[in-house]
Design a protein around this motif. Structure first.
Motif, mmCIF file in Angstrom:
data_model
loop_
_atom_site.group_PDB
_atom_site.id
_atom_site.type_symbol
_atom_site.label_atom_id
_atom_site.label_comp_id
_atom_site.label_asym_id
_atom_site.label_seq_id
_atom_site.Cartn_x
_atom_site.Cartn_y
_atom_site.Cartn_z
ATOM 1 N N GLY A 67 2.907 -0.944 2.851
ATOM 2 C CA GLY A 67 1.851 -1.874 3.228
ATOM 3 C C GLY A 67 0.512 -1.383 2.756
ATOM 4 N N ALA A 68 -0.525 -2.097 3.157
ATOM 5 C CA ALA A 68 -1.875 -1.703 2.755
ATOM 6 C C ALA A 68 -2.894 -2.249 3.741
ATOM 7 C CB ALA A 68 -2.186 -2.220 1.362
ATOM 8 N N ILE A 69 -3.948 -1.482 3.934
ATOM 9 C CA ILE A 69 -5.136 -1.960 4.621
ATOM 10 C C ILE A 69 -6.059 -2.452 3.513
ATOM 11 C CG2 ILE A 69 -7.072 -1.379 6.128
ATOM 12 C CD1 ILE A 69 -4.337 -1.059 7.501
ATOM 13 N N ILE A 70 -6.509 -3.695 3.614
ATOM 14 C CA ILE A 70 -7.328 -4.294 2.560
ATOM 15 C C ILE A 70 -8.730 -4.558 3.107
ATOM 16 C CG2 ILE A 70 -7.532 -6.189 0.914
ATOM 17 C CD1 ILE A 70 -4.498 -6.680 1.469
ATOM 18 N N VAL A 71 -9.747 -4.132 2.354
ATOM 19 C CA VAL A 71 -11.146 -4.412 2.714
ATOM 20 C C VAL A 71 -11.630 -5.536 1.804
ATOM 21 C CG1 VAL A 71 -13.477 -3.472 2.898
ATOM 22 C CG2 VAL A 71 -11.501 -2.003 3.370
ATOM 23 N N TYR A 72 -12.243 -6.565 2.400
ATOM 24 C CA TYR A 72 -12.723 -7.721 1.655
ATOM 25 C C TYR A 72 -14.246 -7.706 1.586
ATOM 26 C CZ TYR A 72 -8.016 -9.452 2.454
ATOM 27 O OH TYR A 72 -6.648 -9.585 2.481
#
Length: 147
Positions: A95-100
């Motif tokens: 998985g991944a933590i995504i910053v927008y």
């Protein structure tokens, strides 16, 4: 559009992606870090001086805490149950933590390798309270890679 090199990201929008499914309603991410052991090598030099060298050791596994408002979405519960019942082949996921950015474009991804839920906690419920109910998921992972 990605942020220019001189601007820093504002932590107002981020999400969790697991098996291609993105959950954007994450309100808090804590504990995301890369860490490794330090090996101390103590030795004497050719001229007799005692020195201590520090060398990189093994990469350490980590834990990240995710908080979101309680909704009808039960993806956190389903994932936690897989680990709770010992079905680790189903529970361990990439998985991944995504910053927008402010235009909702992804600017940074923190990829989690072999992640699985350690715990799931629902916030305190009190009759007449007007606070938002939240669920807190603690995810343990074997390695983190920044993309």
């Amino acid at each position: 559009m990605a942020l220019p090199d001189l601007d820093t990201a504002v932590a107002h929008s981020f999400g969790l992606e697991v098996d291609g499914i993105v959950i954007k309603q994450i309100s808090e991410v804590a504990g995301l870090k890369m860490e490794q052991d330090v090996i101390e090598l103590r030795q004497n030099t050719a001229d007799g001086k005692y020195i201590v060298k520090k060398l990189p050791g093994r990469v350490r596994a980590g834990e990240v805490t995710l908080v979101r408002g309680l909704t009808a979405d039960n993806s956190f519960e389903k994932w936690a149950k897989e680990a709770q019942f010992g079905r680790m082949s189903n529970a361990r996921k990439g998985g991944a933590i995504i910053v927008y950015d402010y235009e909702n474009n992804p600017i940074k991804r923190y990829k989690l390798v072999n992640a699985w839920p350690k715990s799931l906690e629902i916030s305190a419920m009190k009759a007449g309270d007007t606070n938002v109910l939240t669920e807190t998921l603690v995810v343990t992972y074997e390695q983190m890679e920044v993309e």
